[in-house]
Motif scaffolding. Structure first.
Motif, PDB file in Angstrom:
ATOM      1  N   LEU A 245      34.730  31.750  42.988  1.00 14.15           N
ATOM      2  CA  LEU A 245      34.927  30.558  43.823  1.00 14.15           C
ATOM      3  C   LEU A 245      34.956  30.860  45.310  1.00 14.15           C
ATOM      4  O   LEU A 245      34.671  29.972  46.123  1.00 14.15           O
ATOM      5  CB  LEU A 245      36.224  29.857  43.415  1.00 14.15           C
ATOM      6  N   ASN A 246      35.320  32.068  45.691  1.00 12.27           N
ATOM      7  CA  ASN A 246      35.424  32.387  47.122  1.00 12.27           C
ATOM      8  C   ASN A 246      34.378  33.376  47.608  1.00 12.27           C
ATOM      9  O   ASN A 246      34.438  33.853  48.753  1.00 12.27           O
ATOM     10  CB  ASN A 246      36.824  32.908  47.447  1.00 12.27           C
ATOM     11  N   GLY A 247      33.403  33.689  46.763  1.00 16.44           N
ATOM     12  CA  GLY A 247      32.268  34.509  47.191  1.00 16.44           C
ATOM     13  C   GLY A 247      32.574  35.966  47.442  1.00 16.44           C
ATOM     14  O   GLY A 247      31.830  36.638  48.163  1.00 16.44           O
ATOM     15  N   ASP A 248      33.636  36.511  46.813  1.00 16.65           N
ATOM     16  CA  ASP A 248      33.975  37.913  47.041  1.00 16.65           C
ATOM     17  C   ASP A 248      33.449  38.826  45.944  1.00 16.65           C
ATOM     18  O   ASP A 248      33.761  40.016  45.916  1.00 16.65           O
ATOM     19  CB  ASP A 248      35.492  38.080  47.186  1.00 16.65           C
ATOM     20  N   GLY A 249      32.664  38.264  45.018  1.00 16.08           N
ATOM     21  CA  GLY A 249      32.075  39.065  43.959  1.00 16.08           C
ATOM     22  C   GLY A 249      32.943  39.236  42.734  1.00 16.08           C
ATOM     23  O   GLY A 249      32.516  39.863  41.762  1.00 16.08           O
ATOM     24  N   TRP A 267      43.458  27.108  41.009  1.00 15.69           N
ATOM     25  CA  TRP A 267      42.487  28.175  40.832  1.00 15.69           C
ATOM     26  C   TRP A 267      43.175  29.490  41.143  1.00 15.69           C
ATOM     27  O   TRP A 267      44.030  29.581  42.020  1.00 15.69           O
ATOM     28  CB  TRP A 267      41.224  27.948  41.654  1.00 15.69           C
ATOM     29  N   TRP A 268      42.843  30.495  40.348  1.00 22.29           N
ATOM     30  CA  TRP A 268      43.501  31.789  40.420  1.00 22.29           C
ATOM     31  C   TRP A 268      42.515  32.818  40.970  1.00 22.29           C
ATOM     32  O   TRP A 268      41.505  33.129  40.349  1.00 22.29           O
ATOM     33  CB  TRP A 268      43.996  32.214  39.039  1.00 22.29           C
ATOM     34  N   GLU A 269      42.824  33.311  42.145  1.00 22.74           N
ATOM     35  CA  GLU A 269      41.970  34.270  42.838  1.00 22.74           C
ATOM     36  C   GLU A 269      42.106  35.662  42.214  1.00 22.74           C
ATOM     37  O   GLU A 269      43.215  36.192  42.082  1.00 22.74           O
ATOM     38  CB  GLU A 269      42.364  34.330  44.309  1.00 22.74           C
ATOM     39  N   ALA A 270      40.979  36.238  41.803  1.00 21.65           N
ATOM     40  CA  ALA A 270      40.976  37.600  41.281  1.00 21.65           C
ATOM     41  C   ALA A 270      41.134  38.576  42.444  1.00 21.65           C
ATOM     42  O   ALA A 270      40.355  38.546  43.409  1.00 21.65           O
ATOM     43  CB  ALA A 270      39.684  37.881  40.523  1.00 21.65           C
ATOM     44  N   LEU A 271      42.138  39.429  42.377  1.00 22.36           N
ATOM     45  CA  LEU A 271      42.465  40.333  43.476  1.00 22.36           C
ATOM     46  C   LEU A 271      41.742  41.668  43.334  1.00 22.36           C
ATOM     47  O   LEU A 271      41.407  42.088  42.217  1.00 22.36           O
ATOM     48  CB  LEU A 271      43.973  40.554  43.522  1.00 22.36           C
ATOM     49  N   PRO A 272      41.509  42.364  44.449  1.00 18.69           N
ATOM     50  CA  PRO A 272      40.741  43.621  44.406  1.00 18.69           C
ATOM     51  C   PRO A 272      41.340  44.673  43.477  1.00 18.69           C
ATOM     52  O   PRO A 272      40.622  45.361  42.771  1.00 18.69           O
ATOM     53  CB  PRO A 272      40.759  44.084  45.867  1.00 18.69           C
ATOM     54  N   GLY A 273      42.651  44.793  43.462  1.00 15.94           N
ATOM     55  CA  GLY A 273      43.275  45.825  42.635  1.00 15.94           C
ATOM     56  C   GLY A 273      43.653  45.363  41.246  1.00 15.94           C
ATOM     57  O   GLY A 273      44.373  46.053  40.531  1.00 15.94           O
ATOM     58  N   GLY A 274      43.180  44.198  40.859  1.00 17.70           N
ATOM     59  CA  GLY A 274      43.567  43.631  39.572  1.00 17.70           C
ATOM     60  C   GLY A 274      44.627  42.563  39.759  1.00 17.70           C
ATOM     61  O   GLY A 274      45.314  42.504  40.776  1.00 17.70           O
ATOM     62  N   GLY A 275      44.756  41.696  38.800  1.00 13.89           N
ATOM     63  CA  GLY A 275      45.712  40.610  38.896  1.00 13.89           C
ATOM     64  C   GLY A 275      45.102  39.385  39.558  1.00 13.89           C
ATOM     65  O   GLY A 275      43.955  39.398  40.035  1.00 13.89           O
ATOM     66  N   TYR A 276      45.890  38.317  39.597  1.00 17.78           N
ATOM     67  CA  TYR A 276      45.419  37.035  40.121  1.00 17.78           C
ATOM     68  C   TYR A 276      46.483  36.422  41.018  1.00 17.78           C
ATOM     69  O   TYR A 276      47.685  36.636  40.829  1.00 17.78           O
ATOM     70  CB  TYR A 276      45.116  36.061  38.979  1.00 17.78           C
TER      71      TYR A 276
END
Length: 508
Positions: A245-249, A267-276
């Motif tokens: 949704l935010n274009g970060d891949g 909406w739950w943002e997927a974080l770079p190190g894992g988790g939301y």
């Protein structure tokens, strides 16, 4: 799932208590008071939407609770669910401690509804359905009692099924035999399949609750990996959609937390190190289902959401980039409709997504047959404004699949009902609407439709013969008045029924 995911829905819960500010001091009529209190938050509930006994015995008392009118302090205390849910209810102020309006004004509102509501609702007269000949019903050997199917997915070579009572998620083969199963706790209602795992949304509680007992589960397909909870402490989630949704891949999630009196859409943002990380879109109960795609043609994924509580309707969240969304009401619905689910399809061939929508939830009070329950096609004008282009009455409609089942070049509709007229027309729990052109449909059903109470449905070419089959998932649930149906369903333990499409073998 729709509804008791579906559906499991509770309408008319926020009818009057939306606007705490008092109307002008001069004496107002009951209708004006009702309009002032209601219309700022949802469509005005016209008295003729429900019969007088339903208003008097069920809906008006619930309105009163939300306005702070109780017969005693004990009555209010009984409404507050104990445990973790209580904090959500108090924070949301669902049941205020003090009256939110003058008692004489509340009395005028009640009188307005009781004086103008009909004794009963006038129901549409329909042609009797024809015999279903294109599909052959088949039952599995599997026995699940009481049948409590909350999810079904039909695909080439098998199907997946979630069952609330056994707290299981099962895989069946093409012969409808159980291949394997896994324990996932109560109520698997949504699943997205990946090459190595399945992402399963688990309600945590089939029964209505505000407790944060639901979660998103990653279930590996192969041995050697343990299941893991990706997102926990969800309030009765019923559907999850995935997209970047935010274009970060990274693939984010949109989760509908239906809950009971509170809940949310986020909406739950997927974080770079894992988790939301959650981002709230709508802080209300009743989020039922979402569809994620580019609705306005700007290249960004947007979100269409169906809300099934007091403020019923479709809400469009347009992606503004950088994880920001702008909310717009795409289609408003009366708060008594009992929205169950929807599917997107370009029904009229103009390249814009239309909505196939079902209204039929009837679990808030003793079921009332409603003339506005059924299947609707909401056409998109090209600017994401929707209008009703087709309506087919169906008591208690819970899902509708638009597809060219007979391969004649137009879209037919297969539909199920969880709240049919059990006393007079129980076989109307399934309709196959054969498209005869110009929005004319011919309904078909079959005697074995009474073998279960159908709550979820899916389609797929199970046997790979080139035509689409159907699977209907069953859930035993109280029938009022009791005609012995639930005892029969529990005894038979039928979790689902397959309707095998015989189109190809019937062709010369």
């Amino acid at each position: 799932m729709k509804a008791l995911t579906a559906t499991f829905v509770f309408a008319l819960l926020f009818l009057i208590a939306c606007q705490p500010g008092k109307p002008p001091a001069q004496k107002q009529t009951g209708e004006l008071l009702a309009r002032l209190r209601c219309s700022g938050c949802h469509a005005f509930p016209e008295p003729e939407l429900l019969p007088r006994p339903t208003w008097e015995q069920h809906v008006l008392p619930r309105m009163g609770y939300m306005l702070g009118f109780y017969s005693s302090a004990q009555e209010r205390a009984a409404l507050l669910e104990q445990g973790p849910a209580e904090a959500y209810l108090k924070a949301a102020g669902v049941f205020p401690e003090q009256p939110q309006m003058d008692s004489t004004e509340w009395l005028r509102i009640q009188q307005f509804y009781l004086e103008n509501a009909p004794d009963s609702l006038r129901l549409p007269v329909q042609q009797p359905p024809a015999e279903l000949v294109q599909f052959e019903p088949e039952f599995p050997d599997a026995f699940l009692s009481p049948p409590s199917t909350t999810y079904i997915n039909l695909y080439r070579g098998g199907l997946y099924l979630g069952d609330a009572h056994s707290k299981g998620f099962y895989a069946f083969n093409e012969s409808l035999e159980v291949l394997q199963g896994a324990k996932v706790k109560e109520g698997a209602v949504s699943m997205t399949e990946r090459p190595g795992e399945m992402l399963i949304t688990v309600m945590g509680s089939f029964s209505p609750t505000d407790a944060p007992s639901g979660f998103l589960l990653e279930l590996p397909k192969t041995a050697g990996r343990q299941p893991r909870v990706l997102i926990d402490s969800l309030q009765r989630p019923v559907h999850t959609a995935f997209a970047d949704l935010n274009g970060d891949g990274r693939e984010d999630a949109v989760i509908c937390e239906f809950a009971k009196w509170t809940g949310r859409l986020a909406w739950w943002e997927a974080l770079p190190g894992g988790g939301y990380r959650p981002h709230r879109l709508r802080d209300e109960p009743g989020a039922t289902k979402t569809a994620v795609q580019d609705f306005n043609g700007d290249g960004l994924p947007d979100i269409l959401a169906l809300m099934a509580q007091g403020d019923e309707g479709f809400f469009l969240y347009l992606n503004e980039g950088n994880g920001q969304f702008a909310e717009a009401k795409a289609y408003e619905l009366p708060p008594s409709y009992g929205s169950s689910t929807f599917r997107l399809v370009d029904y009229n061939g103009d390249a814009y997504p239309d909505i196939i929508y079902t209204a039929g939830d009837n679990a808030d009070y003793p079921p009332v047959l409603k003339p506005y329950h059924g299947i609707r096609i909401l056409e998109n004008d090209g600017n994401n404004r929707f209008s009703e282009a087709f309506f087919y009455p169906m008591h208690g409609a819970y899902d509708a699949i638009p597809l060219d089942f007979d391969q004649d070049g137009d879209l037919d509709i297969a539909a199920i009902s969880f709240f049919p007229d059990f006393a007079r027309q129980p076989e109307h729990s399934f309709y196959y609407l054969e498209n005869q052109g110009n929005m004319q449909m011919r309904a078909h059903t079959f005697p074995q439709a009474t073998a279960g109470r159908w709550i979820v449905m899916d389609h797929g070419d199970l046997d790979g013969d080139g035509d689409e089959d159907l699977a209907l998932g069953a859930l035993a649930f109280e029938v009022i008045p009791d005609g012995g149906e639930i005892d029969r369903w529990v005894q038979n333990g039928i979790p689902f029924l397959l309707l095998r499409n015989k189109l190809v073998e019937q062709q010369p």
